[in-house]
Design a protein around this motif. Structure first.
Motif, PDB file in Angstrom:
ATOM      1  N   ALA A 128       0.793  -1.159   0.051  1.00 56.51           N
ATOM      2  CA  ALA A 128      -0.166   0.057  -0.067  1.00 56.51           C
ATOM      3  C   ALA A 128       1.056   1.188  -0.065  1.00 56.51           C
ATOM      4  CB  ALA A 128      -0.983   0.043   1.184  1.00 56.51           C
ATOM      5  N   LEU A 129       2.019   1.249   0.576  1.00 60.85           N
ATOM      6  CA  LEU A 129       2.726   2.366   0.756  1.00 60.85           C
ATOM      7  C   LEU A 129       3.429   2.554  -0.644  1.00 60.85           C
ATOM      8  CD1 LEU A 129       4.350   4.546   2.247  1.00 60.85           C
ATOM      9  CD2 LEU A 129       6.139   2.862   2.832  1.00 60.85           C
ATOM     10  N   THR A 130       4.007   1.361  -1.415  1.00 65.30           N
ATOM     11  CA  THR A 130       4.756   1.458  -2.620  1.00 65.30           C
ATOM     12  C   THR A 130       3.644   2.179  -3.550  1.00 65.30           C
ATOM     13  OG1 THR A 130       5.920  -0.512  -2.006  1.00 65.30           O
ATOM     14  CG2 THR A 130       5.629   0.291  -4.416  1.00 65.30           C
ATOM     15  N   SER A 131       2.217   1.576  -3.403  1.00 66.45           N
ATOM     16  CA  SER A 131       1.193   2.242  -4.206  1.00 66.45           C
ATOM     17  C   SER A 131       1.095   3.586  -4.178  1.00 66.45           C
ATOM     18  CB  SER A 131      -0.045   1.553  -4.309  1.00 66.45           C
ATOM     19  OG  SER A 131       0.138   0.074  -4.457  1.00 66.45           O
ATOM     20  N   LEU A 132       1.055   4.062  -2.812  1.00 67.24           N
ATOM     21  CA  LEU A 132       1.063   5.625  -2.585  1.00 67.24           C
ATOM     22  C   LEU A 132       2.381   6.403  -2.933  1.00 67.24           C
ATOM     23  CD1 LEU A 132      -0.223   8.084  -1.043  1.00 67.24           C
ATOM     24  CD2 LEU A 132       0.950   7.118   1.094  1.00 67.24           C
ATOM     25  N   MET A 133       3.516   5.843  -2.736  1.00 63.49           N
ATOM     26  CA  MET A 133       4.633   6.584  -3.394  1.00 63.49           C
ATOM     27  C   MET A 133       4.545   6.768  -4.800  1.00 63.49           C
ATOM     28  SD  MET A 133       6.203   7.514  -0.883  1.00 63.49           S
ATOM     29  CE  MET A 133       7.334   7.339   0.705  1.00 63.49           C
TER      30      MET A 133
END
Length: 348
Positions: free
Chosen positions: A297-302
């Motif tokens: 989820a963090l990777t998608s946000l970044m």
């Protein structure tokens, strides 16, 4: 209740046995119960430390009184001077919570002891020491306090509070903007208060196991608990930071920042995933499934931040970027602890 019962038992034994001490000590049996009370601390290590500090304070007070008797006769000036010096020594804090016994002992020896100051000092110190020994024995033999299970409960509560807070923030981002509910914005003080409570409970548990025979039966890795607490305190710092950022995005305080509406869903998903990591940790799961989902989820946000950064002004991306970095640091703090086996619970 148990501590009160032990104090009553120790005082009773000390009072009963005090008259049997040899020499001049049997003239002052009323000081033995005082010694028993002095040694009645919740933890054995605390009791021993307090007992030694008290005896040291009594010895200093007797020495100050002896100096007065050797140098001159007790009078208003010499007694006041000795008490003042005793108060100064007590103010250093070297003698713990019972440091006031230093000037009190000076008064007792010079005024109560009077012409029999030498025998009074011996009897006073002997009876207090005798009472302390009885108090320590009672404290050790009758269920000495061992507060290990409280640490597990407090750490579990800490993880739950952080997870619930993140879930509330996640829900606020998913609702209509600005969010109708504002209770999440006032949770920062609660999280800090829980952190202080956990640290106090952990310190007390660590103290309670020292010199405690029950600790040989009821084991807990307190050093791992300290590592867990350090990780959670790091999480708390970044949770508070992202909460302040979102508060600024909604109400313009404490810092007025802008949060692009199209980024709120991704932020909400990432925060909810981090909350799931904390709940998995609390449940004892070690498969890192929730952590992997949060990292994704963090990777998608970044990725979304990178895609939207070029045409957008920096000020409109600052809030989302700050929150994303807080999430990254939270996951970094949690990663090392999630790889460790959970600390087993005890019935202490």
């Amino acid at each position: 209740m148990l501590q009160a019962v032990k104090a009553a038992v120790a005082v009773g034994i000390a009072w009963t046995a005090a008259p049997y001490l040899p020499g001049v000590a049997d003239d002052y049996p009323y000081y033995a119960p005082l010694g028993a009370l002095v040694s009645m601390y919740p933890t054995l290590m605390g009791s021993m430390r307090n007992a030694l500090q008290t005896l040291g304070g009594l010895a200093v007070g007797i020495l100050l009184a002896a100096a007065v008797l050797i140098a001159s006769a007790p009078n208003v000036v010499t007694i006041s001077l000795a008490v003042g010096v005793g108060a100064l020594i007590a103010a250093t804090g070297w003698f713990g919570a019972n440091r006031e016994y230093i000037p009190v002992t000076v008064l007792f020896v010079l005024i109560v002891g009077g012409p029999n100051a030498d025998s009074y000092s011996i009897g006073y110190l002997s009876q207090v020491s005798f009472g302390i020994v009885i108090g320590l024995l009672v404290n050790m033999l009758i269920f000495p306090a061992l507060s290990l299970d409280a640490v597990g409960r407090q750490l579990s509560n800490y993880r739950s509070v952080l997870a619930n807070h993140l879930s509330e923030v996640s829900e606020a981002l998913a609702e209509s903007w600005p969010p109708e509910r504002d209770d999440w914005a006032s949770r920062n003080d609660t999280v800090v208060s829980v952190s202080r409570d956990v640290r106090a409970a952990l310190h007390y548990a660590d103290e309670s196991r020292k010199a405690n025979p029950r600790a040989r039966i009821h084991h807990r890795d307190v050093s791992a608990d300290y590592d867990d607490l350090a990780a959670l305190e790091t999480v708390t710092f970044h949770v508070r930071d992202l909460t302040y950022v979102l508060t600024g995005a909604v109400w313009g305080t404490p810092v007025n920042v802008e949060l692009k509406p199209e980024l709120r869903p991704s932020l909400s998903l990432a925060l909810d995933a981090v909350a799931a990591v904390l709940r998995d940790w609390d449940s004892g799961k070690t498969d890192l499934t929730a952590y992997s989902a949060a990292a994704d989820a963090l990777t998608s946000l970044m990725t979304e931040l990178d895609q939207r950064r070029d045409p957008a002004p920096a000020t409109s991306m600052g809030a989302a970027t700050a929150i994303a970095m807080d999430i990254a640091r939270i996951l970094a703090a949690l990663h090392s602890r999630l790889e460790q086996p959970p600390t087993p619970a005890t019935d202490a």
